[in-house]
Motif scaffolding. Structure first.
Motif, PDB file in Angstrom:
ATOM      1  N   LYS A 127       0.820  -1.209   0.000  1.00 28.29           N
ATOM      2  CA  LYS A 127       0.000   0.000   0.000  1.00 28.29           C
ATOM      3  C   LYS A 127       0.856   1.262   0.000  1.00 28.29           C
ATOM      4  CE  LYS A 127      -4.106   1.971   2.194  1.00 28.29           C
ATOM      5  NZ  LYS A 127      -4.848   1.915   0.927  1.00 28.29           N
ATOM      6  N   LYS A 128       1.959   1.240   0.725  1.00 29.63           N
ATOM      7  CA  LYS A 128       2.813   2.422   0.812  1.00 29.63           C
ATOM      8  C   LYS A 128       3.494   2.740  -0.520  1.00 29.63           C
ATOM      9  CE  LYS A 128       6.895  -0.176   2.420  1.00 29.63           C
ATOM     10  NZ  LYS A 128       7.701   0.091   1.210  1.00 29.63           N
ATOM     11  N   ASP A 129       3.535   1.766  -1.430  1.00 30.22           N
ATOM     12  CA  ASP A 129       4.220   1.956  -2.711  1.00 30.22           C
ATOM     13  C   ASP A 129       3.262   2.157  -3.880  1.00 30.22           C
ATOM     14  OD1 ASP A 129       6.793   1.678  -1.633  1.00 30.22           O
ATOM     15  OD2 ASP A 129       6.653  -0.511  -1.714  1.00 30.22           O
ATOM     16  N   GLU A 130       1.965   2.250  -3.613  1.00 31.79           N
ATOM     17  CA  GLU A 130       0.994   2.322  -4.697  1.00 31.79           C
ATOM     18  C   GLU A 130       1.226   3.529  -5.602  1.00 31.79           C
ATOM     19  OE1 GLU A 130      -2.854   2.140  -2.947  1.00 31.79           O
ATOM     20  OE2 GLU A 130      -2.814  -0.041  -2.702  1.00 31.79           O
ATOM     21  N   ASP A 131       1.404   4.698  -5.013  1.00 31.04           N
ATOM     22  CA  ASP A 131       1.603   5.898  -5.822  1.00 31.04           C
ATOM     23  C   ASP A 131       2.935   5.852  -6.559  1.00 31.04           C
ATOM     24  OD1 ASP A 131      -0.838   6.958  -5.172  1.00 31.04           O
ATOM     25  OD2 ASP A 131      -0.075   8.196  -3.522  1.00 31.04           O
ATOM     26  N   SER A 132       3.965   5.355  -5.895  1.00 30.90           N
ATOM     27  CA  SER A 132       5.274   5.234  -6.542  1.00 30.90           C
ATOM     28  C   SER A 132       5.211   4.279  -7.726  1.00 30.90           C
ATOM     29  CB  SER A 132       6.326   4.743  -5.536  1.00 30.90           C
ATOM     30  OG  SER A 132       6.513   5.675  -4.497  1.00 30.90           O
ATOM     31  N   PHE A 133       4.473   3.199  -7.567  1.00 34.84           N
ATOM     32  CA  PHE A 133       4.313   2.234  -8.651  1.00 34.84           C
ATOM     33  C   PHE A 133       3.585   2.877  -9.824  1.00 34.84           C
ATOM     34  CE2 PHE A 133       1.856  -1.059 -10.848  1.00 34.84           C
ATOM     35  CZ  PHE A 133       2.861  -1.949 -11.198  1.00 34.84           C
ATOM     36  N   SER A 170      16.051   5.061 -23.619  1.00 34.96           N
ATOM     37  CA  SER A 170      16.183   3.690 -23.106  1.00 34.96           C
ATOM     38  C   SER A 170      16.792   3.689 -21.711  1.00 34.96           C
ATOM     39  CB  SER A 170      17.051   2.852 -24.051  1.00 34.96           C
ATOM     40  OG  SER A 170      16.477   2.752 -25.330  1.00 34.96           O
ATOM     41  N   THR A 171      17.754   4.587 -21.482  1.00 33.79           N
ATOM     42  CA  THR A 171      18.370   4.709 -20.161  1.00 33.79           C
ATOM     43  C   THR A 171      17.320   5.084 -19.120  1.00 33.79           C
ATOM     44  OG1 THR A 171      20.496   5.376 -21.114  1.00 33.79           O
ATOM     45  CG2 THR A 171      20.106   5.937 -18.801  1.00 33.79           C
ATOM     46  N   LYS A 172      16.455   6.022 -19.466  1.00 36.69           N
ATOM     47  CA  LYS A 172      15.406   6.464 -18.542  1.00 36.69           C
ATOM     48  C   LYS A 172      14.374   5.370 -18.332  1.00 36.69           C
ATOM     49  CE  LYS A 172      16.083  11.239 -20.023  1.00 36.69           C
ATOM     50  NZ  LYS A 172      15.524  12.362 -20.812  1.00 36.69           N
ATOM     51  N   ALA A 173      14.070   4.616 -19.381  1.00 36.16           N
ATOM     52  CA  ALA A 173      13.127   3.501 -19.245  1.00 36.16           C
ATOM     53  C   ALA A 173      13.679   2.458 -18.282  1.00 36.16           C
ATOM     54  CB  ALA A 173      12.852   2.876 -20.611  1.00 36.16           C
ATOM     55  N   LEU A 174      14.975   2.163 -18.389  1.00 38.77           N
ATOM     56  CA  LEU A 174      15.602   1.193 -17.490  1.00 38.77           C
ATOM     57  C   LEU A 174      15.535   1.673 -16.045  1.00 38.77           C
ATOM     58  CD1 LEU A 174      17.278  -1.328 -16.873  1.00 38.77           C
ATOM     59  CD2 LEU A 174      19.337  -0.008 -17.474  1.00 38.77           C
ATOM     60  N   GLN A 175      15.747   2.943 -15.811  1.00 44.64           N
ATOM     61  CA  GLN A 175      15.677   3.484 -14.452  1.00 44.64           C
ATOM     62  C   GLN A 175      14.296   3.279 -13.847  1.00 44.64           C
ATOM     63  OE1 GLN A 175      16.863   7.524 -15.185  1.00 44.64           O
ATOM     64  NE2 GLN A 175      19.061   7.084 -15.054  1.00 44.64           N
ATOM     65  N   GLN A 176      13.270   3.554 -14.623  1.00 47.03           N
ATOM     66  CA  GLN A 176      11.905   3.401 -14.114  1.00 47.03           C
ATOM     67  C   GLN A 176      11.536   1.931 -13.936  1.00 47.03           C
ATOM     68  OE1 GLN A 176      10.091   5.956 -13.015  1.00 47.03           O
ATOM     69  NE2 GLN A 176      11.831   7.251 -13.581  1.00 47.03           N
ATOM     70  N   LEU A 177      11.997   1.083 -14.840  1.00 49.50           N
ATOM     71  CA  LEU A 177      11.725  -0.348 -14.690  1.00 49.50           C
ATOM     72  C   LEU A 177      12.422  -0.897 -13.458  1.00 49.50           C
ATOM     73  CD1 LEU A 177      10.234  -2.708 -15.942  1.00 49.50           C
ATOM     74  CD2 LEU A 177      12.275  -3.209 -17.311  1.00 49.50           C
ATOM     75  N   GLY A 178      13.588  -0.331 -13.128  1.00 49.24           N
ATOM     76  CA  GLY A 178      14.275  -0.730 -11.903  1.00 49.24           C
ATOM     77  C   GLY A 178      13.445  -0.432 -10.672  1.00 49.24           C
ATOM     78  N   ILE A 179      12.772   0.715 -10.667  1.00 53.30           N
ATOM     79  CA  ILE A 179      11.883   1.064  -9.544  1.00 53.30           C
ATOM     80  C   ILE A 179      10.751   0.047  -9.447  1.00 53.30           C
ATOM     81  CG2 ILE A 179      10.252   2.781  -8.676  1.00 53.30           C
ATOM     82  CD1 ILE A 179      12.011   4.930  -9.971  1.00 53.30           C
ATOM     83  N   ILE A 180      10.190  -0.314 -10.596  1.00 54.15           N
ATOM     84  CA  ILE A 180       9.056  -1.236 -10.623  1.00 54.15           C
ATOM     85  C   ILE A 180       9.442  -2.616 -10.080  1.00 54.15           C
ATOM     86  CG2 ILE A 180       7.474  -2.484 -12.155  1.00 54.15           C
ATOM     87  CD1 ILE A 180       7.601   0.021 -14.005  1.00 54.15           C
ATOM     88  N   VAL A 181      10.541  -3.177 -10.579  1.00 53.84           N
ATOM     89  CA  VAL A 181      10.921  -4.518 -10.134  1.00 53.84           C
ATOM     90  C   VAL A 181      11.365  -4.522  -8.672  1.00 53.84           C
ATOM     91  CG1 VAL A 181      11.510  -5.299 -12.465  1.00 53.84           C
ATOM     92  CG2 VAL A 181      13.291  -4.278 -11.019  1.00 53.84           C
ATOM     93  N   ASN A 182      11.861  -3.409  -8.184  1.00 51.07           N
ATOM     94  CA  ASN A 182      12.203  -3.336  -6.770  1.00 51.07           C
ATOM     95  C   ASN A 182      10.950  -3.309  -5.909  1.00 51.07           C
ATOM     96  OD1 ASN A 182      15.190  -3.098  -5.925  1.00 51.07           O
ATOM     97  ND2 ASN A 182      15.112  -1.855  -7.782  1.00 51.07           N
ATOM     98  N   ILE A 183       9.941  -2.562  -6.320  1.00 46.44           N
ATOM     99  CA  ILE A 183       8.679  -2.533  -5.579  1.00 46.44           C
ATOM    100  C   ILE A 183       8.076  -3.935  -5.521  1.00 46.44           C
ATOM    101  CG2 ILE A 183       6.276  -1.731  -5.668  1.00 46.44           C
ATOM    102  CD1 ILE A 183       7.321   0.941  -6.690  1.00 46.44           C
TER     103      ILE A 183
END
Length: 257
Positions: free
Chosen positions: A188-194, A240-253
């Motif tokens: 729940k705490k990560d919903e907005d970040s996701f 692509s670099t920026k996409a990888l950064q955001q995907l990193g956030i997603i897989v960490n969540i």
């Protein structure tokens, strides 16, 4: 050909219906964005069309234009209603949420590893050296220079972004986000970040793919040349670099790495 990226905002209504009342509150901002965007739709559409040409080639939108056209992709939804669509293969359309399977999560994990590999080996992956001739100097038009004697192969980037085949790991990624968001996988705490991460990821993923597509035709467009191919490929690399950064956030969540 009209280049236009639409992150996830174009499917606000579908997302809310698929996710149910539990999560629909935080997506209500999409509806507000659509209403506000309708007022300035025509002016922004002409602005985007006018800005798309450079030496006769149609290009992906700049980040500033993307911001003007709405962070949530509301204008993209309206333009879709007018019959305008992005260049290249049409993106798969999302449907109501499906259960998330272990295969879905494996696909997402592998997509992240693939993108890491792409960015760590960009020149190796995006260049074809089979037909290169050692010690041969290739003259480019004034502009972006080639990093080596190999031939650029920009279209491979679109495979990593899920836009070349239904078997690509990121194919129909928007549907995957809908499925995950409707599940209980997100704390729940990560919903907005996701939510923010998937929207930013989709924006950069699609723009990277569009620049790669533009680069593929860089020599064939009026005023084009190998320097244009290299220039557009570098723009694809940046996205692509920026996409990888955001995907990193997603897989960490999702605790996939």
């Amino acid at each position: 050909v009209f280049y236009f990226h639409s992150p996830l905002g174009g499917q606000c209504a579908l997302r809310r219906a698929a996710m149910g009342p539990r999560r629909s509150a935080r997506h209500s901002r999409c509806s507000a964005a659509v209403a506000g965007a309708a007022v300035v739709l025509i002016g922004q559409a002409f602005c985007a069309l006018r800005a798309r040409t450079l030496d006769g080639a149609f290009l992906a939108p700049t980040s500033r234009e993307a911001a003007l056209l709405g962070r949530r992709g509301a204008v993209a939804a309206a333009l879709a209603g007018l019959g305008l669509q992005a260049a290249g293969p049409a993106p798969a359309r999302a449907r109501p949420a499906d259960p998330v399977t272990p295969e879905d999560l494996d696909r997402l994990r592998n997509a992240y590893k693939d993108l890491e590999y792409l960015m760590a080996n960009w020149n190796k992956v995006t260049r074809d050296c089979k037909s290169s001739v050692p010690n041969q100097v290739k003259v480019l038009q004034s502009g972006e220079a080639s990093p080596d004697e190999c031939i650029a192969n920009p279209d491979i980037v679109r495979k990593y972004m899920g836009d070349r085949s239904i078997y690509d790991n990121l194919h129909n990624s928007e549907q995957l986000w809908i499925n995950i968001d409707a599940s209980d996988l997100i704390p729940k705490k990560d919903e907005d970040s996701f939510q923010d991460a998937i929207e930013e990821f989709e924006r950069h993923r699609r723009t990277a793919s569009e620049w790669a597509y533009t680069s593929t035709w860089g020599e064939n467009n009026p005023g084009g040349g190998r320097d244009k191919v290299e220039n557009y490929l570098l723009r694809s690399k940046s996205e692509s670099t920026k996409a990888l950064q955001q995907l990193g956030i997603i897989v960490n969540i999702l605790k996939l790495v």
